[in-house]
Design a protein around this motif. Sequence first.
Motif, PDB file in Angstrom:
ATOM      1  N   MET A  56      29.647  58.388  39.585  1.00  0.00           N
ATOM      2  CA  MET A  56      30.639  58.079  40.494  1.00  0.00           C
ATOM      3  C   MET A  56      31.252  56.771  40.288  1.00  0.00           C
ATOM      4  O   MET A  56      30.213  55.971  40.273  1.00  0.00           O
ATOM      5  CB  MET A  56      30.269  58.437  42.078  1.00  0.00           C
ATOM      6  N   GLU A  57      32.343  56.671  40.060  1.00  0.00           N
ATOM      7  CA  GLU A  57      32.888  55.230  39.447  1.00  0.00           C
ATOM      8  C   GLU A  57      32.987  54.381  41.045  1.00  0.00           C
ATOM      9  O   GLU A  57      33.610  54.823  41.988  1.00  0.00           O
ATOM     10  CB  GLU A  57      34.267  55.414  39.103  1.00  0.00           C
ATOM     11  N   PRO A  58      32.704  53.071  40.791  1.00  0.00           N
ATOM     12  CA  PRO A  58      32.718  52.212  41.780  1.00  0.00           C
ATOM     13  C   PRO A  58      33.991  51.778  42.110  1.00  0.00           C
ATOM     14  O   PRO A  58      35.009  51.923  41.505  1.00  0.00           O
ATOM     15  CB  PRO A  58      31.872  50.882  41.468  1.00  0.00           C
ATOM     16  N   LYS A  59      34.394  51.696  43.588  1.00  0.00           N
ATOM     17  CA  LYS A  59      35.451  51.321  44.079  1.00  0.00           C
ATOM     18  C   LYS A  59      35.578  49.786  43.843  1.00  0.00           C
ATOM     19  O   LYS A  59      35.151  48.933  44.441  1.00  0.00           O
ATOM     20  CB  LYS A  59      35.590  51.576  45.538  1.00  0.00           C
ATOM     21  N   VAL A  60      36.874  49.202  43.053  1.00  0.00           N
ATOM     22  CA  VAL A  60      37.138  47.867  42.734  1.00  0.00           C
ATOM     23  C   VAL A  60      38.481  47.486  43.127  1.00  0.00           C
ATOM     24  O   VAL A  60      39.750  48.273  42.850  1.00  0.00           O
ATOM     25  CB  VAL A  60      36.946  48.019  41.017  1.00  0.00           C
ATOM     26  N   THR A  61      38.433  46.318  43.736  1.00  0.00           N
ATOM     27  CA  THR A  61      39.518  45.756  44.096  1.00  0.00           C
ATOM     28  C   THR A  61      40.443  45.496  43.062  1.00  0.00           C
ATOM     29  O   THR A  61      39.622  44.778  41.883  1.00  0.00           O
ATOM     30  CB  THR A  61      39.443  44.615  45.077  1.00  0.00           C
ATOM     31  N   THR A  62      41.613  45.611  42.640  1.00  0.00           N
ATOM     32  CA  THR A  62      42.480  45.661  41.638  1.00  0.00           C
ATOM     33  C   THR A  62      42.772  43.984  41.712  1.00  0.00           C
ATOM     34  O   THR A  62      42.622  43.322  42.450  1.00  0.00           O
ATOM     35  CB  THR A  62      43.688  46.347  41.389  1.00  0.00           C
ATOM     36  N   PRO A  63      43.060  43.586  40.212  1.00  0.00           N
ATOM     37  CA  PRO A  63      43.412  42.133  39.820  1.00  0.00           C
ATOM     38  C   PRO A  63      44.711  41.866  40.834  1.00  0.00           C
ATOM     39  O   PRO A  63      44.863  40.792  40.941  1.00  0.00           O
ATOM     40  CB  PRO A  63      43.527  42.084  38.338  1.00  0.00           C
ATOM     41  N   VAL A  64      45.451  42.804  40.900  1.00  0.00           N
ATOM     42  CA  VAL A  64      46.883  42.653  41.410  1.00  0.00           C
ATOM     43  C   VAL A  64      46.518  42.372  42.812  1.00  0.00           C
ATOM     44  O   VAL A  64      47.317  41.271  43.325  1.00  0.00           O
ATOM     45  CB  VAL A  64      47.724  43.954  41.228  1.00  0.00           C
ATOM     46  N   ALA A  65      45.778  42.867  43.426  1.00  0.00           N
ATOM     47  CA  ALA A  65      45.540  42.989  44.965  1.00  0.00           C
ATOM     48  C   ALA A  65      44.949  41.491  45.189  1.00  0.00           C
ATOM     49  O   ALA A  65      45.353  40.708  45.927  1.00  0.00           O
ATOM     50  CB  ALA A  65      44.685  43.830  45.475  1.00  0.00           C
ATOM     51  N   LYS A  66      43.832  41.060  44.274  1.00  0.00           N
ATOM     52  CA  LYS A  66      43.603  39.957  44.384  1.00  0.00           C
ATOM     53  C   LYS A  66      44.615  38.799  43.894  1.00  0.00           C
ATOM     54  O   LYS A  66      44.629  37.665  44.863  1.00  0.00           O
ATOM     55  CB  LYS A  66      42.199  39.818  43.557  1.00  0.00           C
ATOM     56  N   GLY A  67      45.194  38.829  43.186  1.00  0.00           N
ATOM     57  CA  GLY A  67      46.306  37.768  42.726  1.00  0.00           C
ATOM     58  C   GLY A  67      47.438  37.600  44.000  1.00  0.00           C
ATOM     59  O   GLY A  67      47.824  36.591  44.069  1.00  0.00           O
ATOM     60  N   LEU A  68      47.672  38.913  44.472  1.00  0.00           N
ATOM     61  CA  LEU A  68      48.504  38.852  45.695  1.00  0.00           C
ATOM     62  C   LEU A  68      48.295  38.010  46.711  1.00  0.00           C
ATOM     63  O   LEU A  68      48.862  37.075  47.055  1.00  0.00           O
ATOM     64  CB  LEU A  68      48.860  40.293  46.112  1.00  0.00           C
ATOM     65  N   ILE A  69      46.872  38.216  47.126  1.00  0.00           N
ATOM     66  CA  ILE A  69      46.226  37.524  48.104  1.00  0.00           C
ATOM     67  C   ILE A  69      46.172  35.977  47.800  1.00  0.00           C
ATOM     68  O   ILE A  69      46.656  35.131  48.595  1.00  0.00           O
ATOM     69  CB  ILE A  69      44.634  37.740  48.294  1.00  0.00           C
ATOM     70  N   ILE A  70      45.847  35.640  46.677  1.00  0.00           N
ATOM     71  CA  ILE A  70      45.833  34.061  46.247  1.00  0.00           C
ATOM     72  C   ILE A  70      47.368  33.658  46.356  1.00  0.00           C
ATOM     73  O   ILE A  70      47.495  32.378  46.548  1.00  0.00           O
ATOM     74  CB  ILE A  70      45.234  34.083  44.781  1.00  0.00           C
ATOM     75  N   ALA A  71      48.155  34.311  45.697  1.00  0.00           N
ATOM     76  CA  ALA A  71      49.714  33.804  45.631  1.00  0.00           C
ATOM     77  C   ALA A  71      49.999  33.624  47.063  1.00  0.00           C
ATOM     78  O   ALA A  71      50.796  32.750  47.398  1.00  0.00           O
ATOM     79  CB  ALA A  71      50.603  34.839  44.956  1.00  0.00           C
ATOM     80  N   LEU A  72      49.888  34.613  47.992  1.00  0.00           N
ATOM     81  CA  LEU A  72      50.313  34.551  49.385  1.00  0.00           C
ATOM     82  C   LEU A  72      49.716  33.279  50.170  1.00  0.00           C
ATOM     83  O   LEU A  72      50.357  32.634  50.612  1.00  0.00           O
ATOM     84  CB  LEU A  72      49.997  35.879  50.200  1.00  0.00           C
ATOM     85  N   VAL A  73      48.271  32.884  49.884  1.00  0.00           N
ATOM     86  CA  VAL A  73      47.693  32.011  50.384  1.00  0.00           C
ATOM     87  C   VAL A  73      48.261  30.589  49.820  1.00  0.00           C
ATOM     88  O   VAL A  73      48.761  29.679  50.355  1.00  0.00           O
ATOM     89  CB  VAL A  73      46.240  31.586  50.053  1.00  0.00           C
ATOM     90  N   LEU A  74      48.724  30.629  48.398  1.00  0.00           N
ATOM     91  CA  LEU A  74      49.698  29.481  47.995  1.00  0.00           C
ATOM     92  C   LEU A  74      50.978  29.599  48.430  1.00  0.00           C
ATOM     93  O   LEU A  74      51.400  28.267  48.685  1.00  0.00           O
ATOM     94  CB  LEU A  74      49.506  29.604  46.392  1.00  0.00           C
ATOM     95  N   ILE A  75      51.697  30.247  48.657  1.00  0.00           N
ATOM     96  CA  ILE A  75      53.089  30.364  49.103  1.00  0.00           C
ATOM     97  C   ILE A  75      53.099  29.711  50.645  1.00  0.00           C
ATOM     98  O   ILE A  75      53.892  28.887  50.942  1.00  0.00           O
ATOM     99  CB  ILE A  75      53.659  31.689  49.212  1.00  0.00           C
ATOM    100  N   VAL A  76      52.036  30.189  51.313  1.00  0.00           N
ATOM    101  CA  VAL A  76      52.018  29.668  52.822  1.00  0.00           C
ATOM    102  C   VAL A  76      51.804  28.402  52.843  1.00  0.00           C
ATOM    103  O   VAL A  76      52.491  27.518  53.594  1.00  0.00           O
ATOM    104  CB  VAL A  76      50.880  30.466  53.535  1.00  0.00           C
ATOM    105  N   LEU A  77      50.690  27.598  51.903  1.00  0.00           N
ATOM    106  CA  LEU A  77      50.501  26.281  51.691  1.00  0.00           C
ATOM    107  C   LEU A  77      51.657  25.555  51.301  1.00  0.00           C
ATOM    108  O   LEU A  77      51.999  24.541  51.811  1.00  0.00           O
ATOM    109  CB  LEU A  77      49.363  26.167  50.762  1.00  0.00           C
ATOM    110  N   SER A  78      52.267  26.141  50.365  1.00  0.00           N
ATOM    111  CA  SER A  78      53.965  25.543  50.016  1.00  0.00           C
ATOM    112  C   SER A  78      54.820  25.218  51.114  1.00  0.00           C
ATOM    113  O   SER A  78      55.548  24.489  51.245  1.00  0.00           O
ATOM    114  CB  SER A  78      54.454  26.280  48.770  1.00  0.00           C
ATOM    115  N   LEU A  79      54.952  26.500  51.726  1.00  0.00           N
ATOM    116  CA  LEU A  79      55.979  26.490  52.943  1.00  0.00           C
ATOM    117  C   LEU A  79      55.384  25.421  53.946  1.00  0.00           C
ATOM    118  O   LEU A  79      56.308  24.604  54.568  1.00  0.00           O
ATOM    119  CB  LEU A  79      55.916  27.832  53.574  1.00  0.00           C
TER     120      LEU A  79
END
Length: 170
Positions: free
Chosen positions: A1-24
């Motif tokens: 069974m293949e492990p469930k992995v959070t995609t780089p897109v999801a992680k990148g989206l989270i980081i970018a949202l934090v950066l956008i909130v900081l910028s705002l």
Amino acid sequence: MEPKVTTPVAKGLIIALVLIVLSLVLHLLGESMNRALGSIQYLIIIAGIIWGCINYANQMNNNVTFGNIFAHGFKITAVVTVLMVVYTAIAVKVLFPEIVDIALDETVRELEKREMSDEQIEQTVEMTRKFFFPFAIAGIVFFFVVVGLISSLIGAGVAKKNPQSPFQNG
């Protein structure tokens, strides 16, 4: 069974949202030109990518190599960079067009400290105004990619790795 992995897109989206909130928040507080507070974004990127790399290794039960983890981290970097370029374009052109004037005022203050002539200051301000947007985008791409590269290397180095051969009986 293949492990469930959070995609780089999801992680990148989270980081970018934090950066956008900081910028705002920084912009609304009138601190968008504060270099010390602005450097917090790099700490967020570094911590986020290292976390993403370690998380990936853990989700894969540490059955990963340095290269697997590094690639995952660099994919996160690419997602964050693209999202921040899009956000910056929207912020500069639509949301906060006054940011250009704020940056130019800061430039004038810095140039006056260097005791430049009024003519030199005027020329510099005009060049800055003309090339503000391309330099802003190029700066984001360059610095985010460099910081992401280093963070991915660190993340791949510190994440636990125990790759299993596919030919081993488990």
